[in-house]
Write an enzyme that holds these catalytic residues in place. Structure first.
Site, short mmCIF file in Angstrom:
data_model
loop_
_atom_site.label_atom_id
_atom_site.label_comp_id
_atom_site.label_asym_id
_atom_site.label_seq_id
_atom_site.Cartn_x
_atom_site.Cartn_y
_atom_site.Cartn_z
N GLY A 29 29.67 55.90 6.55
CA GLY A 29 29.93 57.07 6.81
C GLY A 29 31.33 57.36 6.10
CG ASN A 30 31.68 58.78 2.80
OD1 ASN A 30 30.91 59.62 2.78
ND2 ASN A 30 31.27 57.62 2.54
CB THR A 45 36.59 52.62 0.72
OG1 THR A 45 35.39 51.94 0.73
CG2 THR A 45 37.51 51.67 0.28
N GLY A 46 35.53 51.39 3.61
CA GLY A 46 35.67 49.99 4.27
C GLY A 46 36.25 49.83 5.79
CD GLU A 78 28.72 56.58 -1.46
OE1 GLU A 78 28.62 57.27 -2.64
OE2 GLU A 78 27.78 55.90 -0.90
CG HIS A 97 27.62 60.09 3.38
ND1 HIS A 97 26.32 60.18 3.30
CD2 HIS A 97 27.81 58.72 3.09
CE1 HIS A 97 25.47 59.08 3.11
NE2 HIS A 97 26.64 58.01 3.04
CG HIS A 99 24.41 55.67 6.75
ND1 HIS A 99 24.85 54.62 6.55
CD2 HIS A 99 24.67 56.58 5.66
CE1 HIS A 99 25.29 54.49 5.48
NE2 HIS A 99 25.39 55.75 4.75
CG HIS A 160 22.62 56.25 1.01
ND1 HIS A 160 23.14 56.29 -0.10
CD2 HIS A 160 23.33 56.12 2.08
CE1 HIS A 160 24.38 56.24 0.17
NE2 HIS A 160 24.47 56.16 1.50
P1 13P Z 1 33.19 54.20 2.41
O1 13P Z 1 33.54 53.24 3.45
O2 13P Z 1 33.35 53.69 1.04
O3 13P Z 1 33.35 55.66 2.45
O4 13P Z 1 31.25 54.15 2.17
C1 13P Z 1 30.62 54.11 3.49
C2 13P Z 1 29.19 54.52 3.10
O5 13P Z 1 28.55 54.92 4.20
C3 13P Z 1 28.70 54.51 1.84
O6 13P Z 1 27.38 54.98 1.59
#
Ligand code: 13P
Length: 268
Positions: A29-30, A45-46, A78, A97, A99, A160
């Site tokens: 997520g982001n 990220t990450g 993303e 974003h 899931h 996704h």
């Molecule tokens: P990031 O940690 O780079 O934001 O990516 C997470 C993610 O859900 C990619 O779809």
């Protein structure tokens, strides 16, 4: 607008909520927030979005280049997807974003969320199409979502997850929550023999309520009105378009875009 540190704290709070609600696993997520035309805050990220503190949050320009980041933090992989939303939707100030389980299951099964099954979802959420699959972190995802952005406030990403956006962070998050709630209800109703959909007349009355409220964002109520009954599945079927079991495909959306463009041009 709240000061930058306050907004960073709010991003951490929403990150914790999407994590605690199971809308993201591990480091998924982001989240981003627009500060000005060329300054945006985003999650790094990450990292797990459930355990962030304000110093994790990065600042980027409109092309996703780093303006400020602490330590080893780098902007979300993303970020290009977020930037495409801001570019195509000047009314949007925040993008989320995630899931979420049920919404992502629909994105994996290839079933868009277009069935008119409950008033709140029809009024607030509208319809949620599925953008064609793209490899995460590449331009394929922004390119796939772009054609849906002018007409919808949330999009499923094929195989996704989900993307929501709105006038502010809380509204963008709420859109994700509503989307997941709707997907869960639709899934469960299907287990019980299939949802009983609202009638065309009931949907039309809900559209009227939405227009009366003057809610921000894009919605099939506007799409239908703009297209005079030829939205080809982009709405809840209230003007004779296909509904839940039909899919809003890329080809359908291209037809919608072509029709809207033709009508706008013919009015000039
Ligand atoms: P990031 O940690 O780079 O934001 O990516 C997470 C993610 O859900 C990619 O779809």
């Amino acid at each position: 607008m709240a000061n930058e540190f306050e907004i960073k704290k709010q991003i951490c709070e929403i990150g914790k909520r999407i994590y605690d609600r199971g809308m993201v696993a591990a480091n998924d997520g982001n989240i981003s927030v627009k500060l000005s035309d060329n300054e945006f805050l985003c999650t790094p990220t990450g990292v797990s979005k459930g355990f962030m503190t304000p110093e994790y949050i990065c600042k980027v320009d409109k092309d996703g280049n780093v303006l400020q980041a602490n330590g080893n933090f780098k902007p979300s992989s993303e970020i290009k997807m977020h930037m495409r939303v801001y570019k195509c939707r000047p009314d949007v100030n925040s993008v989320v974003h995630a899931h979420p389980t049920f919404a992502t299951a629909f994105a994996i099964a290839g079933i868009p969320l277009t069935a008119p099954i409950m008033p709140e979802a029809v009024i607030a959420l509208g319809c949620v199409p599925i953008a064609e699959y793209g490899t995460p972190s590449t331009m394929e995802i922004p390119d796939a979502v772009e054609k849906y952005l002018p007409y919808y406030d949330a999009v499923l990403l094929e195989n996704h997850g989900a993307l929501s956006y709105s006038v502010d962070l809380l509204s963008a998050y709420h859109k994700m929550e509503s989307l997941e709630f709707y997907a869960e209800l639709l899934y469960k109703a299907r287990q019980l023999g299939g949802p009983k959909e609202l009638s065309q007349e009931q949907v039309q009355r809900l559209y009227e309520i939405r227009r009366k409220f003057g809610l921000p964002g894009k919605h099939p109520a506007n799409l239908c009105a703009e297209l005079g009954g030829k939205c080809n599945g982009g709405c809840h079927g209230n003007c004779g378009g296909k509904t839940q079991s039909g899919t809003v495909s890329g080809a359908d959306v291209e037809k919608i875009v072509a029709e809207v463009t033709k009508r706008i041009l013919s009015q000039q």
